[in-house]
Write a protein that holds these residues in place. Structure first.
Motif, PDB file in Angstrom:
ATOM      1  N   PHE A   2      -4.980  20.985  31.403  1.00  0.00           N
ATOM      2  CA  PHE A   2      -5.656  20.209  30.365  1.00  0.00           C
ATOM      3  C   PHE A   2      -5.049  20.438  28.980  1.00  0.00           C
ATOM      4  N   SER A   3      -4.521  21.646  28.739  1.00  0.00           N
ATOM      5  CA  SER A   3      -3.882  21.890  27.436  1.00  0.00           C
ATOM      6  C   SER A   3      -2.625  21.032  27.296  1.00  0.00           C
ATOM      7  N   PHE A   4      -1.877  20.884  28.389  1.00  0.00           N
ATOM      8  CA  PHE A   4      -0.701  20.016  28.349  1.00  0.00           C
ATOM      9  C   PHE A   4      -1.108  18.553  28.238  1.00  0.00           C
ATOM     10  N   MET A   5      -2.245  18.201  28.847  1.00  0.00           N
ATOM     11  CA  MET A   5      -2.730  16.822  28.735  1.00  0.00           C
ATOM     12  C   MET A   5      -2.992  16.467  27.274  1.00  0.00           C
ATOM     13  N   THR A   6      -3.706  17.343  26.547  1.00  0.00           N
ATOM     14  CA  THR A   6      -3.997  17.065  25.142  1.00  0.00           C
ATOM     15  C   THR A   6      -2.717  17.012  24.314  1.00  0.00           C
ATOM     16  N   PHE A   7      -1.759  17.863  24.664  1.00  0.00           N
ATOM     17  CA  PHE A   7      -0.476  17.879  23.965  1.00  0.00           C
ATOM     18  C   PHE A   7       0.248  16.537  24.138  1.00  0.00           C
ATOM     19  N   PHE A   8       0.308  16.049  25.381  1.00  0.00           N
ATOM     20  CA  PHE A   8       1.014  14.795  25.640  1.00  0.00           C
ATOM     21  C   PHE A   8       0.270  13.589  25.050  1.00  0.00           C
ATOM     22  N   VAL A   9      -1.070  13.643  25.053  1.00  0.00           N
ATOM     23  CA  VAL A   9      -1.854  12.556  24.449  1.00  0.00           C
ATOM     24  C   VAL A   9      -1.534  12.445  22.962  1.00  0.00           C
ATOM     25  N   ARG A  10      -1.477  13.576  22.269  1.00  0.00           N
ATOM     26  CA  ARG A  10      -1.129  13.569  20.846  1.00  0.00           C
ATOM     27  C   ARG A  10       0.321  13.122  20.650  1.00  0.00           C
ATOM     28  N   LEU A  11       1.205  13.585  21.528  1.00  0.00           N
ATOM     29  CA  LEU A  11       2.632  13.293  21.412  1.00  0.00           C
ATOM     30  C   LEU A  11       2.935  11.811  21.627  1.00  0.00           C
ATOM     31  N   SER A  12       2.042  11.106  22.345  1.00  0.00           N
ATOM     32  CA  SER A  12       2.294   9.692  22.660  1.00  0.00           C
ATOM     33  C   SER A  12       2.225   8.792  21.439  1.00  0.00           C
ATOM     34  N   GLY A  13       1.659   9.311  20.347  1.00  0.00           N
ATOM     35  CA  GLY A  13       1.702   8.563  19.095  1.00  0.00           C
ATOM     36  C   GLY A  13       0.512   7.656  18.841  1.00  0.00           C
ATOM     37  N   ILE A  42       3.221  25.203  17.260  1.00  0.00           N
ATOM     38  CA  ILE A  42       4.666  25.134  17.525  1.00  0.00           C
ATOM     39  C   ILE A  42       5.229  23.736  17.304  1.00  0.00           C
ATOM     40  N   PHE A  43       4.533  22.714  17.833  1.00  0.00           N
ATOM     41  CA  PHE A  43       5.104  21.364  17.836  1.00  0.00           C
ATOM     42  C   PHE A  43       4.605  20.453  16.708  1.00  0.00           C
ATOM     43  N   PHE A  44       3.392  20.712  16.188  1.00  0.00           N
ATOM     44  CA  PHE A  44       2.833  19.819  15.179  1.00  0.00           C
ATOM     45  C   PHE A  44       2.570  20.518  13.846  1.00  0.00           C
ATOM     46  N   GLY A  45       2.861  21.815  13.767  1.00  0.00           N
ATOM     47  CA  GLY A  45       2.648  22.550  12.524  1.00  0.00           C
ATOM     48  C   GLY A  45       1.194  22.617  12.101  1.00  0.00           C
ATOM     49  N   GLU A  46       0.255  22.592  13.081  1.00  0.00           N
ATOM     50  CA  GLU A  46      -1.172  22.627  12.785  1.00  0.00           C
ATOM     51  C   GLU A  46      -1.662  24.080  12.716  1.00  0.00           C
ATOM     52  N   VAL A  47      -2.099  24.486  11.552  1.00  0.00           N
ATOM     53  CA  VAL A  47      -2.670  25.823  11.390  1.00  0.00           C
ATOM     54  C   VAL A  47      -4.169  25.660  11.134  1.00  0.00           C
ATOM     55  N   PRO A  48      -5.017  26.154  12.031  1.00  0.00           N
ATOM     56  CA  PRO A  48      -6.465  25.988  11.874  1.00  0.00           C
ATOM     57  C   PRO A  48      -6.968  26.573  10.551  1.00  0.00           C
ATOM     58  N   TYR A 100     -11.697  29.036  28.327  1.00  0.00           N
ATOM     59  CA  TYR A 100     -11.270  29.055  26.930  1.00  0.00           C
ATOM     60  C   TYR A 100      -9.785  29.347  26.751  1.00  0.00           C
ATOM     61  N   LEU A 101      -9.116  29.670  27.828  1.00  0.00           N
ATOM     62  CA  LEU A 101      -7.663  29.811  27.760  1.00  0.00           C
ATOM     63  C   LEU A 101      -7.023  28.497  27.310  1.00  0.00           C
ATOM     64  N   GLN A 102      -7.675  27.378  27.636  1.00  0.00           N
ATOM     65  CA  GLN A 102      -7.150  26.066  27.233  1.00  0.00           C
ATOM     66  C   GLN A 102      -7.024  25.965  25.714  1.00  0.00           C
ATOM     67  N   VAL A 103      -7.998  26.512  24.997  1.00  0.00           N
ATOM     68  CA  VAL A 103      -7.974  26.445  23.537  1.00  0.00           C
ATOM     69  C   VAL A 103      -6.784  27.231  22.988  1.00  0.00           C
ATOM     70  N   ILE A 104      -6.527  28.396  23.598  1.00  0.00           N
ATOM     71  CA  ILE A 104      -5.407  29.232  23.161  1.00  0.00           C
ATOM     72  C   ILE A 104      -4.090  28.500  23.392  1.00  0.00           C
ATOM     73  N   PHE A 105      -3.932  27.917  24.584  1.00  0.00           N
ATOM     74  CA  PHE A 105      -2.713  27.156  24.888  1.00  0.00           C
ATOM     75  C   PHE A 105      -2.570  25.977  23.928  1.00  0.00           C
ATOM     76  N   ALA A 106      -3.664  25.224  23.725  1.00  0.00           N
ATOM     77  CA  ALA A 106      -3.620  24.047  22.854  1.00  0.00           C
ATOM     78  C   ALA A 106      -3.295  24.434  21.413  1.00  0.00           C
ATOM     79  N   ALA A 107      -3.864  25.553  20.949  1.00  0.00           N
ATOM     80  CA  ALA A 107      -3.576  26.017  19.594  1.00  0.00           C
ATOM     81  C   ALA A 107      -2.090  26.342  19.447  1.00  0.00           C
ATOM     82  N   LEU A 108      -1.518  26.949  20.475  1.00  0.00           N
ATOM     83  CA  LEU A 108      -0.089  27.275  20.448  1.00  0.00           C
ATOM     84  C   LEU A 108       0.764  26.017  20.364  1.00  0.00           C
ATOM     85  N   TRP A 109       0.438  25.016  21.207  1.00  0.00           N
ATOM     86  CA  TRP A 109       1.195  23.757  21.177  1.00  0.00           C
ATOM     87  C   TRP A 109       1.062  23.104  19.796  1.00  0.00           C
ATOM     88  N   GLY A 110      -0.152  23.159  19.207  1.00  0.00           N
ATOM     89  CA  GLY A 110      -0.380  22.564  17.895  1.00  0.00           C
ATOM     90  C   GLY A 110       0.435  23.237  16.803  1.00  0.00           C
TER      91      GLY A 110
END
Length: 288
Positions: A18-29, A253-259, A241-251
């Motif tokens: 699911f963390s990769f799913m959210t990453f690809f959904v955002r990446l699709s533009g 690394i790839f989108f420069g999102e700092v919470p 909740y591991l999904q949140v950690i993975f998603a935060a990392l993708w955010g």
């Protein structure tokens, strides 16, 4: 405990998927939410059908489980659309954390549906988790992300309610691939009219990204459905909740999102109370 261990392993795989799913959904533009939701579920539907055929299982829903399957589809689909909307307008970590309130919603919904009586720890944990959610939502007039945050919160409610009905349906003999097929087909049919009316042409790269989103979602969907077959939500929630950690990392690394600091406080409260509650449940099980 053997069933619980299997459930934990499935939850970890679900978190990764699911963390990769959210990453690809955002990446699709910049594509319509309904278009993203349709293609995500279309890919999952194909994978689920192939899985069912390869196992040579019948597509069968026991009569006493049909309402459970329908409600799983309804709440799962509306929750998914809300989650996709939140992903487009919030940081990945924020949208994922709001979605990960689903185990706490599952505790509440399991009371009338599964007749599971929550303990005092469950009640306190749920209240504390929603307090943590307020730090992420930040319901003030100046918060431009309030509406996406509230929609993201509904995404967590829809997912939590759907998981309760998954447990109810599989407990009555419905096979996991059948549940996944019904959900994916229902989602495709619901989003198809919106896709036709508001379709936006996609580049080959966007097609590939959305296919990857669907494949990642299929991994997560099969894993989460199987997990709740092996163990109740209250025993698995902390690993979700591991999904949140993975998603935060993708955010990051790839989108420069700092919470923002308030969001981080919310993460700590929600994950912290989930860990405390899980540890309490584990000790009670060992003593019992």
């Amino acid at each position: 405990m053997k069933g619980q261990l299997k459930g934990i392993i499935c939850i970890v795989f679900a978190a990764i998927g699911f963390s990769f799913m959210t990453f690809f959904v955002r990446l699709s533009g910049d594509l319509p939410t309904m278009q993203k939701a349709f293609f995500r579920n279309a890919v999952a539907l194909v994978i689920a059908i192939i899985t069912l055929l390869s196992k040579k299982e019948k597509f069968e829903i026991p009569k006493n489980a049909r309402l459970d399957v329908f409600l799983r589809c309804l709440f799962g689909t509306t929750g998914l659309i809300a989650n996709f909307y939140a992903i487009d307008y919030l940081d990945l970590a924020d949208s994922n954390m709001l979605n990960k309130l689903s185990p706490f919603f599952a505790i509440l919904i399991s009371i009338p549906v599964l007749k599971e009586k929550p303990s005092k720890v469950d009640i306190i944990a749920t209240i504390t988790a929603f307090i943590g959610a307020l730090f992420i939502i930040r319901p003030t007039g100046s918060n431009m992300q309030l509406v996406p945050s509230l929609i993201g919160l509904y995404g967590g409610f829809g997912a939590g309610t759907a998981y309760v009905f998954v447990r109810s349906a599989t407990g009555k003999g419905t096979k996991t691939p059948v549940v996944v097929i019904c959900f994916s087909l229902f989602s495709c049919l619901l989003t198809l009219p919106f896709l036709i009316i508001g379709y936006v042409p996609m580049t080959p790269k966007q097609w590939l990204i959305l296919i990857m989103a669907g494949a990642s979602a299929a991994v997560g969907q099969f894993s989460i459905t199987t997990a709740y077959k092996y163990a109740p939500a209250k025993k698995l929630s902390v690993f979700d909740y591991l999904q949140v950690i993975f998603a935060a990392l993708w955010g990051i690394i790839f989108f420069g999102e700092v919470p923002v600091p308030l969001s981080i406080i919310g993460y700590v409260i929600i994950i912290g109370v989930a860990v405390i509650r899980w540890e309490k449940t584990r000790k009670q099980a060992e003593e019992g």
